[in-house]
Design a protein around this motif. Structure first.
Motif, mmCIF file in Angstrom:
data_model
loop_
_atom_site.group_PDB
_atom_site.id
_atom_site.type_symbol
_atom_site.label_atom_id
_atom_site.label_comp_id
_atom_site.label_asym_id
_atom_site.label_seq_id
_atom_site.Cartn_x
_atom_site.Cartn_y
_atom_site.Cartn_z
ATOM 1 N N LEU A 354 -12.857 -52.464 8.506
ATOM 2 C CA LEU A 354 -13.532 -51.684 7.468
ATOM 3 C C LEU A 354 -12.540 -50.984 6.547
ATOM 4 O O LEU A 354 -12.858 -50.684 5.397
ATOM 5 C CB LEU A 354 -14.459 -50.653 8.111
ATOM 6 C CG LEU A 354 -15.645 -51.218 8.904
ATOM 7 C CD1 LEU A 354 -16.409 -50.095 9.581
ATOM 8 C CD2 LEU A 354 -16.566 -52.025 8.003
ATOM 9 N N THR A 355 -11.330 -50.701 7.034
ATOM 10 C CA THR A 355 -10.335 -50.031 6.193
ATOM 11 C C THR A 355 -9.604 -51.006 5.259
ATOM 12 O O THR A 355 -8.916 -50.553 4.338
ATOM 13 C CB THR A 355 -9.287 -49.326 7.073
ATOM 14 O OG1 THR A 355 -8.598 -50.302 7.867
ATOM 15 C CG2 THR A 355 -9.937 -48.299 7.975
ATOM 16 N N LEU A 378 -17.208 -51.889 -1.005
ATOM 17 C CA LEU A 378 -15.917 -51.415 -0.516
ATOM 18 C C LEU A 378 -15.943 -49.900 -0.283
ATOM 19 O O LEU A 378 -15.336 -49.399 0.681
ATOM 20 C CB LEU A 378 -14.814 -51.776 -1.513
ATOM 21 C CG LEU A 378 -14.560 -53.276 -1.720
ATOM 22 C CD1 LEU A 378 -13.470 -53.509 -2.752
ATOM 23 C CD2 LEU A 378 -14.182 -53.949 -0.390
ATOM 24 N N SER A 379 -16.644 -49.181 -1.136
ATOM 25 C CA SER A 379 -16.772 -47.736 -0.946
ATOM 26 C C SER A 379 -17.549 -47.423 0.322
ATOM 27 O O SER A 379 -17.204 -46.500 1.076
ATOM 28 C CB SER A 379 -17.466 -47.101 -2.154
ATOM 29 O OG SER A 379 -16.692 -47.270 -3.322
ATOM 30 N N ARG A 380 -18.607 -48.203 0.560
ATOM 31 C CA ARG A 380 -19.403 -48.006 1.775
ATOM 32 C C ARG A 380 -18.570 -48.295 3.026
ATOM 33 O O ARG A 380 -18.631 -47.558 4.008
ATOM 34 C CB ARG A 380 -20.630 -48.937 1.734
ATOM 35 C CG ARG A 380 -21.449 -49.004 3.003
ATOM 36 C CD ARG A 380 -22.052 -47.672 3.369
ATOM 37 N NE ARG A 380 -22.909 -47.784 4.531
ATOM 38 C CZ ARG A 380 -23.249 -46.760 5.308
ATOM 39 N NH1 ARG A 380 -22.800 -45.546 5.032
ATOM 40 N NH2 ARG A 380 -24.027 -46.936 6.346
ATOM 41 N N ALA A 381 -17.747 -49.352 2.976
ATOM 42 C CA ALA A 381 -16.880 -49.690 4.104
ATOM 43 C C ALA A 381 -15.870 -48.579 4.351
ATOM 44 O O ALA A 381 -15.617 -48.190 5.502
ATOM 45 C CB ALA A 381 -16.170 -51.018 3.850
ATOM 46 N N SER A 385 -15.512 -46.191 7.693
ATOM 47 C CA SER A 385 -14.240 -46.068 8.402
ATOM 48 C C SER A 385 -13.829 -44.613 8.562
ATOM 49 O O SER A 385 -13.343 -44.203 9.619
ATOM 50 C CB SER A 385 -13.150 -46.838 7.652
ATOM 51 O OG SER A 385 -11.894 -46.620 8.226
ATOM 52 N N LYS A 386 -14.045 -43.825 7.523
ATOM 53 C CA LYS A 386 -13.663 -42.418 7.568
ATOM 54 C C LYS A 386 -14.535 -41.631 8.543
ATOM 55 O O LYS A 386 -14.063 -40.745 9.252
ATOM 56 C CB LYS A 386 -13.769 -41.818 6.162
ATOM 57 C CG LYS A 386 -13.306 -40.374 6.064
ATOM 58 C CD LYS A 386 -13.398 -39.875 4.629
ATOM 59 C CE LYS A 386 -12.937 -38.423 4.538
ATOM 60 N NZ LYS A 386 -13.024 -37.904 3.149
ATOM 61 N N GLN A 387 -15.839 -41.964 8.587
ATOM 62 C CA GLN A 387 -16.761 -41.236 9.451
ATOM 63 C C GLN A 387 -16.740 -41.736 10.891
ATOM 64 O O GLN A 387 -17.333 -41.107 11.774
ATOM 65 C CB GLN A 387 -18.198 -41.357 8.900
ATOM 66 C CG GLN A 387 -18.420 -40.664 7.567
ATOM 67 C CD GLN A 387 -19.860 -40.825 7.080
ATOM 68 O OE1 GLN A 387 -20.653 -41.523 7.695
ATOM 69 N NE2 GLN A 387 -20.169 -40.157 5.983
ATOM 70 N N GLY A 425 -25.032 -57.079 5.444
ATOM 71 C CA GLY A 425 -26.228 -56.251 5.574
ATOM 72 C C GLY A 425 -25.905 -54.830 5.985
ATOM 73 O O GLY A 425 -26.501 -53.871 5.496
ATOM 74 N N ALA A 426 -24.915 -54.691 6.892
ATOM 75 C CA ALA A 426 -24.525 -53.352 7.331
ATOM 76 C C ALA A 426 -23.915 -52.540 6.201
ATOM 77 O O ALA A 426 -23.980 -51.304 6.208
ATOM 78 C CB ALA A 426 -23.540 -53.449 8.496
ATOM 79 N N LEU A 427 -23.348 -53.260 5.197
ATOM 80 C CA LEU A 427 -22.724 -52.581 4.059
ATOM 81 C C LEU A 427 -23.660 -52.472 2.863
ATOM 82 O O LEU A 427 -23.231 -52.118 1.763
ATOM 83 C CB LEU A 427 -21.435 -53.309 3.658
ATOM 84 C CG LEU A 427 -20.330 -53.319 4.721
ATOM 85 C CD1 LEU A 427 -19.143 -54.126 4.244
ATOM 86 C CD2 LEU A 427 -19.909 -51.903 5.073
ATOM 87 N N GLY A 428 -24.937 -52.803 3.086
ATOM 88 C CA GLY A 428 -25.936 -52.583 2.040
ATOM 89 C C GLY A 428 -26.139 -53.729 1.089
ATOM 90 O O GLY A 428 -26.750 -53.548 0.028
#
Length: 560
Positions: A354-355, A378-381, A385-387, A425-428
């Motif tokens: 994800l990073t 990419l922002s969602r990924a 990763s941050k959370q 799908g997980a990334l919208g």
């Protein structure tokens, strides 16, 4: 005339009145000095050292002055201990027995100014034991009275002292609202009610710079002002003080102080805490709580089944090859690995994916996303990763179960297959022309499997980056210390050398053998390149069978 050195020991249970110019300790010492002077004809003299324990209970031996006194007795500096009353020395029968043993070993005794006893006679010891029994009884009765008083006071809603909680100050021994800290307390409750996770709450408080209550203790010592830990947050969220109540041994009473949290918010928070506890309990006791259940396979293609073992009240989870459950089908290639290690590696590798914006973009190339859509993905990924470290476990589980298609354990690595369509799908990404479901992302994690009993044990990580085993290095250091001692020009016997260096002649012999290890073996151990199964115990146990040839030694110990 032989001089008898006498030490005066004084003690007071509370520190009340000790600030006075002439206090209880001074009165005790004055009486003891007068008694010693009356025995001047017997050669008694008072030592100059003071042994005063002010504000310390007689129910424990952890008293600085008492410990210093006992040390001086053992050193032969004191022959007689003079006390005002015997309960000044101790109020515990068990501690009294220990002290008398020390006195007897050193030929010392003690005198009570107001109670004439001689501890060298059986009758004197019997009398002392009886007196100390009453002293201990008196201490226990006093403790019961204090506990009863605390219970009665709390039943009336009175705050009985202790650490002052965040959001309150103390005035006239009562809790009063601290307006600035009250806002922090309300924020903690409100945000937990919204987030439903102490981990997320902790991360948010940390990022906003909020800190715990600063308190000034004894001698001006400042404590607090630190980041909120998860344990502290749980205590705050369950503390009835914030609801204007006093809790005592499971019973809650209306308090005499003002509440900070209203009834509605308190109920919401307590319901969420209970729900989260139940969720964790269900996850632990469920039939298939393991993260990779149904996804994990060994390198022969056998499905790996979650199982567990209970040892000394602790539960240990494993994944084992299905063939291990059937002894008729079991082969030498079956595996049994700790579940937490495998799951941790898979979770870390998914987060690493994800990073990486490049890996995400390559994996979703078949969807032919527009520039704006790709930026959003990419922002969602990056956000996930941050959370990830503070994300609720159930959320992480959903993501992993949705995106990971298969995990294979090989002898030297873990292979993870990610379903690119499910990842999208997980990334919208939904409802786009084209499909990524026929594409997969193959990830690997360096790991080594070594034999351990019927199954195999996992050694995690890049083996070239492993750090030295401190216990193995210590054994080598001990071995060369033994050799230097043995080869030194000394008149000591072998028994003396053994007792001074190690526990037994057998261990000493094993250590001597290790000094003849091949230099390359020692270099590998110092660099952390030894086989995973080589432990200090195994190295010492097998030293008697070590070959003389260095190449044979490497093969014998499992070095590459």
């Amino acid at each position: 005339m032989i001089k008898v050195r006498c030490a005066i020991y004084t003690r007071k249970s509370s520190d009340e009145g000790l600030e006075k110019e002439f206090n209880s300790l001074d009165a005790q010492r004055e009486a003891c000095e007068a008694f010693i002077k009356s025995q001047k004809h017997a050669g008694w003299i008072a030592v100059s050292d003071l042994y005063d324990d002010g504000g310390l209970s007689g129910g424990t031996m952890e008293r600085p002055a008492l410990q210093r006194l006992l040390a001086d007795i053992k050193a032969g500096k004191v022959q007689i201990v003079v006390v005002y009353k015997v309960d000044r020395l101790t109020r515990s029968l068990a501690d009294f027995a220990k002290i008398v043993d020390i006195f007897d070993e050193q030929g010392a005794s003690f005198v009570s100014v107001t109670q004439q006893f001689n501890t060298t006679t059986s009758m004197g010891r019997l009398t002392l034991n009886m007196l100390l029994s009453f002293a201990q009884f008196e201490r226990e009765i006093a403790g019961e009275r204090i506990r009863d008083k605390i219970a009665a006071s709390k039943a009336k809603g009175m705050w009985m002292g202790g650490t002052v909680p965040l959001g309150y100050d103390v005035k006239d021994r009562k809790l009063v609202i601290n307006p600035a800290e009250t806002e922090t307390v309300r924020l903690i409750f409100q945000r937990y009610a919204e987030l439903g996770s102490v981990k997320l709450l902790q991360a948010e408080l940390d990022s906003s710079g909020l800190r715990s209550k600063r308190r000034e203790g004894a001698k001006g010592l400042i404590t607090g002002g630190a980041k909120f830990s998860r344990g502290i947050l749980y205590l705050i969220l369950q503390n009835h003080l914030y609801r204007g109540e006093i809790a005592h041994k499971g019973i809650v009473y209306p308090g005499q102080h003002e509440a900070i949290i209203d009834a509605e918010l308190w109920s919401v928070v307590q319901e969420k805490l209970v729900a989260n506890r139940k969720a964790r309990s269900l996850a632990t006791g469920a039939e298939a709580p393991s993260l990779l259940s149904g996804l994990l396979f060994d390198h022969d293609g056998n499905r790996m089944t979650p199982t567990h073992a209970n040892k000394r009240g602790r539960r240990y989870r494993y994944y084992i090859s299905a063939t291990l459950l059937d002894s008729r089908k079991s082969t030498g290639n079956t595996m049994r690995v700790p579940a937490s290690e495998v799951e941790g590696l898979v979770l870390d590798r998914v987060r690493m994916l994800l990073t990486s914006q490049r890996d995400i973009a390559d994996a979703l190339a078949a969807l032919e996303l527009k520039a704006g859509e790709l930026d959003a993905v990419l922002s969602r990924a990056a956000e996930l990763s941050k959370q990830w470290p503070v994300m609720p476990p159930e959320t992480v589980r959903v993501i992993v179960r949705q995106t990971v298609a298969r995990v294979t354990l090989s002898p030297d690595q873990i292979e993870i297959v990610i379903d690119a369509g499910q990842l999208a799908g997980a990334l919208g990404v939904e409802g786009k022309n084209g499909s990524a479901s026929d594409r997969s992302i193959n990830l690997t994690v360096p790991a080594e499997l070594s034999r351990s009993g019927q199954g195999k044990r996992m050694v995690i990580g890049d083996l070239s980056q492993r750090s030295p085993d401190a216990s193995l290095v210590q054994v080598l250091q001990e071995a060369f210390a033994v050799r230097d001692k043995m080869l030194a020009d000394t008149t000591e016997t072998l028994n003396n050398i053994t007792s001074g260096i190690t526990k037994s002649k057998g261990r000493l012999t094993a250590l001597m053998r290790l000094t003849y290890l091949a230099p390359s073996i020692m270099e590998d151990i110092l660099a952390g390149r030894q086989p995973p199964e080589l432990s200090p115990k195994r190295l010492l146990r097998t030293s008697q069978d070590l070959p003389f040839d260095w190449t044979a030694q490497r093969k014998f110990l499992g070095f590459a």
